[in-house]
Scaffold this motif. Structure first.
Motif, PDB file in Angstrom:
ATOM      1  N   ALA A  49       0.756  -1.167  -0.132  1.00  0.00           N
ATOM      2  CA  ALA A  49      -0.025  -0.208  -0.275  1.00  0.00           C
ATOM      3  C   ALA A  49       0.905   1.351   0.124  1.00  0.00           C
ATOM      4  O   ALA A  49       0.576   2.109  -0.699  1.00  0.00           O
ATOM      5  N   THR A  50       1.758   1.282   0.755  1.00  0.00           N
ATOM      6  CA  THR A  50       2.694   2.520   1.145  1.00  0.00           C
ATOM      7  C   THR A  50       3.650   2.489  -0.092  1.00  0.00           C
ATOM      8  O   THR A  50       4.036   3.737  -0.752  1.00  0.00           O
ATOM      9  N   ARG A  51       4.082   1.413  -0.867  1.00  0.00           N
ATOM     10  CA  ARG A  51       5.146   1.469  -1.758  1.00  0.00           C
ATOM     11  C   ARG A  51       4.506   1.922  -3.165  1.00  0.00           C
ATOM     12  O   ARG A  51       5.014   3.034  -3.775  1.00  0.00           O
ATOM     13  N   THR A  52       3.348   1.516  -3.454  1.00  0.00           N
ATOM     14  CA  THR A  52       2.433   1.962  -4.730  1.00  0.00           C
ATOM     15  C   THR A  52       1.876   3.356  -4.336  1.00  0.00           C
ATOM     16  O   THR A  52       1.896   4.225  -5.235  1.00  0.00           O
ATOM     17  N   GLY A  53       1.729   3.701  -3.150  1.00  0.00           N
ATOM     18  CA  GLY A  53       1.213   5.149  -2.855  1.00  0.00           C
ATOM     19  C   GLY A  53       2.369   6.032  -3.117  1.00  0.00           C
ATOM     20  O   GLY A  53       1.843   7.272  -3.733  1.00  0.00           O
ATOM     21  N   ARG A  54       3.266   5.914  -2.671  1.00  0.00           N
ATOM     22  CA  ARG A  54       4.316   6.816  -2.692  1.00  0.00           C
ATOM     23  C   ARG A  54       5.002   7.111  -4.191  1.00  0.00           C
ATOM     24  O   ARG A  54       5.315   8.018  -4.445  1.00  0.00           O
ATOM     25  N   GLN A  55       4.986   5.774  -4.752  1.00  0.00           N
ATOM     26  CA  GLN A  55       5.197   5.991  -6.069  1.00  0.00           C
ATOM     27  C   GLN A  55       4.075   6.865  -6.968  1.00  0.00           C
ATOM     28  O   GLN A  55       4.569   7.603  -7.665  1.00  0.00           O
ATOM     29  N   LEU A  56       2.736   6.591  -6.646  1.00  0.00           N
ATOM     30  CA  LEU A  56       1.889   7.453  -7.542  1.00  0.00           C
ATOM     31  C   LEU A  56       1.780   8.864  -6.957  1.00  0.00           C
ATOM     32  O   LEU A  56       1.712   9.659  -7.746  1.00  0.00           O
ATOM     33  N   LEU A  57       2.113   9.055  -5.723  1.00  0.00           N
ATOM     34  CA  LEU A  57       2.269  10.547  -5.266  1.00  0.00           C
ATOM     35  C   LEU A  57       3.403  11.263  -6.000  1.00  0.00           C
ATOM     36  O   LEU A  57       3.398  12.349  -6.479  1.00  0.00           O
ATOM     37  N   ASP A  58       4.494  10.466  -6.188  1.00  0.00           N
ATOM     38  CA  ASP A  58       5.799  11.164  -6.562  1.00  0.00           C
ATOM     39  C   ASP A  58       5.426  11.451  -8.142  1.00  0.00           C
ATOM     40  O   ASP A  58       5.798  12.550  -8.470  1.00  0.00           O
ATOM     41  N   ILE A  59       4.792  10.587  -8.915  1.00  0.00           N
ATOM     42  CA  ILE A  59       4.531  10.801 -10.077  1.00  0.00           C
ATOM     43  C   ILE A  59       3.483  11.827 -10.693  1.00  0.00           C
ATOM     44  O   ILE A  59       3.597  12.667 -11.527  1.00  0.00           O
ATOM     45  N   ALA A  60       2.386  11.756  -9.770  1.00  0.00           N
ATOM     46  CA  ALA A  60       1.416  12.756  -9.708  1.00  0.00           C
ATOM     47  C   ALA A  60       1.647  14.130  -9.472  1.00  0.00           C
ATOM     48  O   ALA A  60       1.335  15.287  -9.922  1.00  0.00           O
ATOM     49  N   ARG A  61       2.754  14.323  -8.466  1.00  0.00           N
ATOM     50  CA  ARG A  61       3.183  15.649  -8.169  1.00  0.00           C
ATOM     51  C   ARG A  61       3.759  16.091  -9.464  1.00  0.00           C
ATOM     52  O   ARG A  61       3.716  17.533  -9.542  1.00  0.00           O
ATOM     53  N   GLU A  62       4.483  15.397 -10.309  1.00  0.00           N
ATOM     54  CA  GLU A  62       5.186  15.822 -11.796  1.00  0.00           C
ATOM     55  C   GLU A  62       4.025  16.006 -12.816  1.00  0.00           C
ATOM     56  O   GLU A  62       4.450  17.178 -13.347  1.00  0.00           O
ATOM     57  N   SER A  63       3.268  14.967 -12.815  1.00  0.00           N
ATOM     58  CA  SER A  63       2.346  15.054 -14.005  1.00  0.00           C
ATOM     59  C   SER A  63       1.143  16.073 -13.755  1.00  0.00           C
ATOM     60  O   SER A  63       0.624  16.495 -14.609  1.00  0.00           O
ATOM     61  N   VAL A  64       0.583  15.769 -12.404  1.00  0.00           N
ATOM     62  CA  VAL A  64      -0.586  16.629 -12.376  1.00  0.00           C
ATOM     63  C   VAL A  64      -0.350  17.725 -11.701  1.00  0.00           C
ATOM     64  O   VAL A  64      -0.915  19.016 -11.867  1.00  0.00           O
ATOM     65  N   GLY A  65       0.067  17.657 -10.211  1.00  0.00           N
ATOM     66  CA  GLY A  65       0.547  19.091  -9.707  1.00  0.00           C
ATOM     67  C   GLY A  65      -0.493  19.628  -8.893  1.00  0.00           C
ATOM     68  O   GLY A  65      -1.489  18.971  -8.907  1.00  0.00           O
ATOM     69  N   GLY A  66      -0.266  20.485  -8.154  1.00  0.00           N
ATOM     70  CA  GLY A  66      -1.279  21.156  -7.027  1.00  0.00           C
ATOM     71  C   GLY A  66      -0.911  21.449  -5.759  1.00  0.00           C
ATOM     72  O   GLY A  66      -0.229  20.460  -5.418  1.00  0.00           O
ATOM     73  N   GLU A  67      -1.426  22.262  -5.093  1.00  0.00           N
ATOM     74  CA  GLU A  67      -1.254  22.413  -3.480  1.00  0.00           C
ATOM     75  C   GLU A  67      -1.630  21.078  -2.974  1.00  0.00           C
ATOM     76  O   GLU A  67      -0.837  20.698  -1.960  1.00  0.00           O
ATOM     77  N   PRO A  68      -2.715  20.370  -3.155  1.00  0.00           N
ATOM     78  CA  PRO A  68      -2.892  19.207  -2.464  1.00  0.00           C
ATOM     79  C   PRO A  68      -2.084  18.199  -2.468  1.00  0.00           C
ATOM     80  O   PRO A  68      -1.566  17.593  -1.401  1.00  0.00           O
ATOM     81  N   LEU A  69      -1.335  17.875  -3.628  1.00  0.00           N
ATOM     82  CA  LEU A  69      -0.381  16.921  -3.675  1.00  0.00           C
ATOM     83  C   LEU A  69       0.906  17.381  -2.945  1.00  0.00           C
ATOM     84  O   LEU A  69       1.484  16.433  -2.216  1.00  0.00           O
ATOM     85  N   GLU A  70       1.355  18.664  -2.959  1.00  0.00           N
ATOM     86  CA  GLU A  70       2.335  19.194  -2.356  1.00  0.00           C
ATOM     87  C   GLU A  70       2.162  19.008  -0.834  1.00  0.00           C
ATOM     88  O   GLU A  70       3.353  18.636  -0.062  1.00  0.00           O
ATOM     89  N   ARG A  71       0.932  19.566  -0.314  1.00  0.00           N
ATOM     90  CA  ARG A  71       0.741  19.307   1.228  1.00  0.00           C
ATOM     91  C   ARG A  71       0.994  17.923   1.502  1.00  0.00           C
ATOM     92  O   ARG A  71       1.441  17.699   2.810  1.00  0.00           O
ATOM     93  N   TYR A  72      -0.008  17.148   0.851  1.00  0.00           N
ATOM     94  CA  TYR A  72       0.228  15.526   1.484  1.00  0.00           C
ATOM     95  C   TYR A  72       1.449  15.137   1.320  1.00  0.00           C
ATOM     96  O   TYR A  72       2.045  14.209   2.115  1.00  0.00           O
ATOM     97  N   ALA A  73       2.317  15.440   0.286  1.00  0.00           N
ATOM     98  CA  ALA A  73       3.871  14.844   0.325  1.00  0.00           C
ATOM     99  C   ALA A  73       4.526  15.495   1.388  1.00  0.00           C
ATOM    100  O   ALA A  73       5.245  14.861   1.942  1.00  0.00           O
ATOM    101  N   GLU A  74       4.197  16.604   2.041  1.00  0.00           N
ATOM    102  CA  GLU A  74       5.009  16.866   2.974  1.00  0.00           C
ATOM    103  C   GLU A  74       4.452  16.195   4.293  1.00  0.00           C
ATOM    104  O   GLU A  74       5.389  16.040   5.207  1.00  0.00           O
ATOM    105  N   MET A  75       3.343  15.896   4.537  1.00  0.00           N
ATOM    106  CA  MET A  75       2.972  15.099   5.624  1.00  0.00           C
ATOM    107  C   MET A  75       3.458  13.582   5.375  1.00  0.00           C
ATOM    108  O   MET A  75       3.824  13.197   6.483  1.00  0.00           O
ATOM    109  N   VAL A  76       3.785  13.125   4.323  1.00  0.00           N
ATOM    110  CA  VAL A  76       4.136  11.783   4.356  1.00  0.00           C
ATOM    111  C   VAL A  76       5.623  11.921   4.748  1.00  0.00           C
ATOM    112  O   VAL A  76       6.039  10.943   5.183  1.00  0.00           O
TER     113      VAL A  76
END
Length: 226
Positions: free
Chosen positions: A95-122
């Motif tokens: 769950a965490t391996r695929t989640g962090r991979q998704l988060l990393d790629i989504a930050r680059e491809s989708v972007g946006g404050e919600p993803l940045e804030r969530y990345a900081e929390m992780v």
């Protein structure tokens, strides 16, 4: 249209989240000879209704709503609750391996404050980074409606599950498409239920699947990570 395109991209089997390494418990059933080609559709429906729906799908909905409203406390709580429902080590790691991979790629491809804030929390270990929560945040950041988001993610689960069945020789390519289409009513049912749940309702009850997962992580030979 743009929201649909984002949904298609994030749920595509070519998206490198690591889903291809997972059998979602199916390999454990196959090793125990507890599933046959004829019972694969029933197992998929049971996992959707009693496992993925009450846990991951519900977490995705809650995460989407939290990210859309900027409720970061609820987002962290949802992630922690979902992680706690993963009773076996391999499920938590997946769950965490695929989640962090998704988060990393989504930050680059989708972007946006919600993803940045969530990345900081992780990064600060305030949230474990489970796949369903990362997906919910990514969909919210892209403006994908919550119903469409959870529907797409559940279909991606089904597609991955059937793909694992193919590799385990529990189905063939033609039958796999029949199984996927037959899952549609169950997906609709599970989506409707997930949209109505509160945070306290998060968590499935699939004891046999948990047992199979526990046996699988101790197997001498494994094709999949789960």
């Amino acid at each position: 249209m743009d929201a649909l395109l984002v949904c298609l991209q994030l749920t595509d089997s070519a998206f490198p989240s690591g889903f291809y390494t997972l059998s979602h418990g199916l390999e454990g059933y196959a090793q125990a000879k507890a599933v046959t080609p004829e019972t694969v559709p029933d197992l998929l429906a049971d996992l959707l209704r009693h496992g993925v729906g009450p846990s991951d799908a519900t977490a995705l909905v809650l995460a989407h709503r939290a990210a859309s409203t900027g409720d970061w406390e609820l987002l962290a709580e949802t992630d922690q609750r979902l992680h706690a429902t993963k009773l076996n080590r391999e499920l938590r790691l997946a769950a965490t391996r695929t989640g962090r991979q998704l988060l990393d790629i989504a930050r680059e491809s989708v972007g946006g404050e919600p993803l940045e804030r969530y990345a900081e929390m992780v990064a600060d270990k305030r949230a474990p980074g489970c796949q369903a929560v990362a997906a919910g945040v990514a969909y919210a950041a892209a403006g994908v409606p919550v119903e469409q988001a959870v529907t797409g993610d559940l279909f991606a689960f089904c597609s991955s599950f059937v793909g694992a069945a193919l590799r385990l020789r529990l189905t063939d390519h033609r039958r796999a498409q029949v199984v996927l289409r037959a899952a549609a009513p169950v997906i609709r049912e599970v989506v409707a239920a997930a949209l109505e749940r509160e945070p306290a309702d998060l968590g499935g009850c699939v004891p046999v699947a948990d047992v199979m997962s526990g046996r699988h992580e101790r197997a001498e030979a494994r094709l999949f990570a789960t």
